[in-house]
Design a protein around this motif. Structure first.
Motif, mmCIF file in Angstrom:
data_model
loop_
_atom_site.group_PDB
_atom_site.id
_atom_site.type_symbol
_atom_site.label_atom_id
_atom_site.label_comp_id
_atom_site.label_asym_id
_atom_site.label_seq_id
_atom_site.Cartn_x
_atom_site.Cartn_y
_atom_site.Cartn_z
ATOM 1 N N ILE A 233 0.862 -1.186 0.000
ATOM 2 C CA ILE A 233 0.000 0.000 0.000
ATOM 3 C C ILE A 233 0.892 1.227 0.000
ATOM 4 O O ILE A 233 1.829 1.324 0.786
ATOM 5 C CB ILE A 233 -0.958 0.000 1.216
ATOM 6 N N HIS A 234 0.619 2.157 -0.902
ATOM 7 C CA HIS A 234 1.418 3.379 -1.023
ATOM 8 C C HIS A 234 0.741 4.468 -0.195
ATOM 9 O O HIS A 234 -0.356 4.923 -0.524
ATOM 10 C CB HIS A 234 1.515 3.794 -2.486
ATOM 11 N N LEU A 235 1.408 4.895 0.876
ATOM 12 C CA LEU A 235 0.856 5.893 1.784
ATOM 13 C C LEU A 235 1.292 7.296 1.380
ATOM 14 O O LEU A 235 2.465 7.535 1.088
ATOM 15 C CB LEU A 235 1.294 5.608 3.218
ATOM 16 N N ARG A 236 0.327 8.211 1.380
ATOM 17 C CA ARG A 236 0.612 9.628 1.161
ATOM 18 C C ARG A 236 -0.178 10.427 2.184
ATOM 19 O O ARG A 236 -1.373 10.168 2.389
ATOM 20 C CB ARG A 236 0.241 10.065 -0.258
ATOM 21 N N HIS A 237 0.492 11.393 2.791
ATOM 22 C CA HIS A 237 -0.153 12.206 3.829
ATOM 23 C C HIS A 237 -1.420 12.856 3.275
ATOM 24 O O HIS A 237 -1.439 13.436 2.194
ATOM 25 C CB HIS A 237 0.804 13.282 4.334
ATOM 26 N N GLY A 238 -2.505 12.759 4.057
ATOM 27 C CA GLY A 238 -3.758 13.402 3.687
ATOM 28 C C GLY A 238 -4.620 12.617 2.722
ATOM 29 O O GLY A 238 -5.702 13.091 2.346
ATOM 30 N N GLU A 239 -4.168 11.430 2.311
ATOM 31 C CA GLU A 239 -4.926 10.628 1.360
ATOM 32 C C GLU A 239 -5.440 9.354 2.012
ATOM 33 O O GLU A 239 -4.871 8.844 2.980
ATOM 34 C CB GLU A 239 -4.069 10.285 0.136
ATOM 35 N N LYS A 240 -6.544 8.833 1.472
ATOM 36 C CA LYS A 240 -7.111 7.585 1.955
ATOM 37 C C LYS A 240 -6.114 6.438 1.774
ATOM 38 O O LYS A 240 -5.368 6.390 0.791
ATOM 39 C CB LYS A 240 -8.393 7.257 1.182
ATOM 40 N N MET A 241 -6.127 5.506 2.724
ATOM 41 C CA MET A 241 -5.227 4.357 2.675
ATOM 42 C C MET A 241 -5.864 3.257 1.819
ATOM 43 O O MET A 241 -6.478 2.312 2.325
ATOM 44 C CB MET A 241 -4.936 3.850 4.088
ATOM 45 N N LEU A 242 -5.697 3.392 0.506
ATOM 46 C CA LEU A 242 -6.287 2.475 -0.455
ATOM 47 C C LEU A 242 -5.208 1.648 -1.132
ATOM 48 O O LEU A 242 -4.077 2.103 -1.319
ATOM 49 C CB LEU A 242 -7.071 3.256 -1.507
ATOM 50 N N GLY A 244 -4.718 -2.237 -3.857
ATOM 51 C CA GLY A 244 -5.358 -3.138 -4.802
ATOM 52 C C GLY A 244 -5.209 -2.600 -6.212
ATOM 53 O O GLY A 244 -4.922 -1.410 -6.420
ATOM 54 N N LYS A 245 -5.425 -3.431 -7.208
ATOM 55 C CA LYS A 245 -5.225 -3.031 -8.604
ATOM 56 C C LYS A 245 -6.093 -1.846 -8.991
ATOM 57 O O LYS A 245 -5.707 -1.003 -9.802
ATOM 58 C CB LYS A 245 -5.495 -4.215 -9.527
ATOM 59 N N ASN A 246 -7.288 -1.766 -8.415
ATOM 60 C CA ASN A 246 -8.210 -0.676 -8.725
ATOM 61 C C ASN A 246 -8.559 0.146 -7.486
ATOM 62 O O ASN A 246 -9.616 0.775 -7.433
ATOM 63 C CB ASN A 246 -9.494 -1.254 -9.342
ATOM 64 N N ASN A 247 -7.662 0.120 -6.507
ATOM 65 C CA ASN A 247 -7.915 0.809 -5.233
ATOM 66 C C ASN A 247 -9.248 0.391 -4.623
ATOM 67 O O ASN A 247 -9.963 1.192 -4.019
ATOM 68 C CB ASN A 247 -7.875 2.332 -5.422
ATOM 69 N N GLU A 248 -9.544 -0.888 -4.778
ATOM 70 C CA GLU A 248 -10.805 -1.403 -4.264
ATOM 71 C C GLU A 248 -10.712 -1.867 -2.821
ATOM 72 O O GLU A 248 -11.715 -2.237 -2.202
ATOM 73 C CB GLU A 248 -11.293 -2.574 -5.139
ATOM 74 N N LYS A 249 -9.514 -1.827 -2.247
ATOM 75 C CA LYS A 249 -9.300 -2.255 -0.867
ATOM 76 C C LYS A 249 -8.807 -1.077 -0.031
ATOM 77 O O LYS A 249 -8.274 -0.100 -0.563
ATOM 78 C CB LYS A 249 -8.286 -3.398 -0.808
ATOM 79 N N GLY A 250 -8.965 -1.186 1.282
ATOM 80 C CA GLY A 250 -8.513 -0.110 2.154
ATOM 81 C C GLY A 250 -8.255 -0.594 3.558
ATOM 82 O O GLY A 250 -8.593 -1.726 3.923
ATOM 83 N N LEU A 251 -7.646 0.271 4.350
ATOM 84 C CA LEU A 251 -7.377 -0.019 5.756
ATOM 85 C C LEU A 251 -8.390 0.714 6.622
ATOM 86 O O LEU A 251 -8.638 1.906 6.427
ATOM 87 C CB LEU A 251 -5.959 0.416 6.136
ATOM 88 N N VAL A 252 -8.942 -0.008 7.592
ATOM 89 C CA VAL A 252 -9.902 0.574 8.527
ATOM 90 C C VAL A 252 -9.448 0.271 9.945
ATOM 91 O O VAL A 252 -8.621 -0.613 10.180
ATOM 92 C CB VAL A 252 -11.327 0.021 8.294
ATOM 93 N N GLN A 253 -9.990 1.019 10.888
ATOM 94 C CA GLN A 253 -9.702 0.777 12.298
ATOM 95 C C GLN A 253 -10.602 -0.344 12.798
ATOM 96 O O GLN A 253 -11.805 -0.338 12.576
ATOM 97 C CB GLN A 253 -9.946 2.037 13.110
ATOM 98 N N ASP A 254 -10.004 -1.317 13.464
ATOM 99 C CA ASP A 254 -10.747 -2.440 14.034
ATOM 100 C C ASP A 254 -10.358 -2.542 15.509
ATOM 101 O O ASP A 254 -9.419 -3.256 15.864
ATOM 102 C CB ASP A 254 -10.422 -3.733 13.280
ATOM 103 N N GLY A 255 -11.061 -1.780 16.360
ATOM 104 C CA GLY A 255 -10.636 -1.674 17.751
ATOM 105 C C GLY A 255 -9.347 -0.898 17.824
ATOM 106 O O GLY A 255 -9.244 0.225 17.335
ATOM 107 N N PHE A 256 -8.311 -1.509 18.430
ATOM 108 C CA PHE A 256 -6.997 -0.876 18.488
ATOM 109 C C PHE A 256 -6.108 -1.318 17.321
ATOM 110 O O PHE A 256 -4.952 -0.907 17.237
ATOM 111 C CB PHE A 256 -6.299 -1.204 19.809
#
Length: 345
Positions: A233-242, A244-256
């Motif tokens: 996953i390519h992280l950039r400040h201020g952008e969604k953490m997406l 996958g080939k089509n940015n169809e996946k992402g990171l979410v908070q799951d508890g801690f």
């Protein structure tokens, strides 16, 4: 007049070729170091710092040959001591841009103590850590980043120890900048290197690098083109953490903890996906992101942490100026003769 000239010089445009010299590059054909050298030249050109205001300092190892191929000041030092030399150089020449080149063995084994203290002190240097999880120059011994059970010339039955994770060391040493790239990801490497150089303080960029002779394909489960989109996953400040080939996946908070999800499945929407914040101090999420390994969660590349903090070299410069002004010292001789003196005849 001098200030104007300096400003004009800083505004001067440079090409990658301005940072190359005529020395033949002596790395094995196919070595990832070739790509890293190429991207460093491009990053330096993008930064616009003149070659004569740039120094490249290395220790010992295959990666540490890099200063030979630069049209800048360079210093090929001794094993594990690149951070110590870089520190002294920067403190003595605060106006210079300093790049330190180290491998995982040079930087984290014999040089491990210097590495963590450079991070802790926050000296304004840029550390490029080439990580191929092997000692290449000395012909294939396991390194501090080799996985438990790794079979090598120095561990024929497999290692019986756990590896360092460079990001964990940086954060444990209170480091303020950590980024990561892959040798074959040229655009990402340029992006992270330029961000590292613009950061004021110690910046550490881990580059996953392939040793074609002694550890060929060690990063393939993550970096192979067929799986890379889902494994990184390519992280950039201020952008969604997406990802996958089509940015169809992402990171979410799951508890801690963090969780990788597919948008549109199990009720998850784009609004649930986290936005990357690289700048907030004491952000535990930075460590969580940096520790992802490409298994259940994708390996993070890009700038993971970029936090402002006072630098060691600025503090030393200010302290020296203050003492000089108070004591009236202009030279070393002034300081030596300031107290009581006597003559031996």
């Amino acid at each position: 007049m001098e200030q104007n000239n300096n400003n004009a010089e800083q505004a001067q445009q440079f090409a990658p070729g301005d940072f190359k010299n005529s020395s033949p590059v002596r790395w094995c054909p196919g070595c990832g170091d070739h790509a890293i050298l190429n991207t460093l030249h491009k990053a330096m050109a993008a930064l616009g710092v003149p070659p004569h205001m740039t120094a490249v300092i290395s220790g010992i190892g295959c990666s540490s040959r890099l200063p030979y191929y630069m049209n800048t000041y360079g210093f090929h030092t001794i094993h594990g001591r690149a951070a110590a030399i870089s520190t002294g150089f920067k403190v003595a020449n605060p106006e210079m841009t300093v790049w330190q080149i180290s491998g995982d063995g040079d930087g984290l084994a014999i040089g491990g103590n210097h590495f963590i203290h450079a991070c802790r002190r926050n000296i304004d240097i840029n550390i490029l850590l080439f990580n191929n999880k092997i000692y290449g120059l000395t012909k294939g011994q396991y390194s501090p980043t080799s996985a438990r059970g790794f079979v090598s010339k120095s561990s024929p039955y497999g290692t019986t120890e756990d590896p360092f994770i460079p990001a964990e060391l940086v954060f444990g040493a209170r480091g303020n900048f950590f980024g990561r790239s892959i040798d074959v990801e040229l655009a990402t490497s340029v992006e992270v290197m330029t961000a590292a150089a613009r950061h004021k303080g110690t910046s550490v960029v881990e580059i996953l690098q392939n040793c074609v002779i002694f550890n060929n394909g060690i990063h393939n489960p993550i970096t192979d083109r067929a799986v890379r989109a889902d494994k990184t996953i390519h992280l950039r400040h201020g952008e969604k953490m997406l990802f996958g080939k089509n940015n169809e996946k992402g990171l979410v908070q799951d508890g801690f903890l963090l969780k990788a999800v597919t948008i549109g499945e199990d009720g998850y929407t784009l609004d649930d996906v986290l936005v990357h914040d690289a700048h907030t101090p004491s952000n535990f999420l930075h460590q969580q992101l940096a520790m992802m390994d490409g298994d259940s969660l994708p390996l993070a590349v890009g700038v993971i942490r970029d936090v402002e903090s006072p630098t060691y070299n600025d503090g030393v410069t200010e302290q020296v100026a203050a003492v000089r002004a108070k004591k009236g010292f202009k030279t070393l001789r002034d300081m030596i003769l300031a107290g009581e003196t006597w003559e031996v005849k």
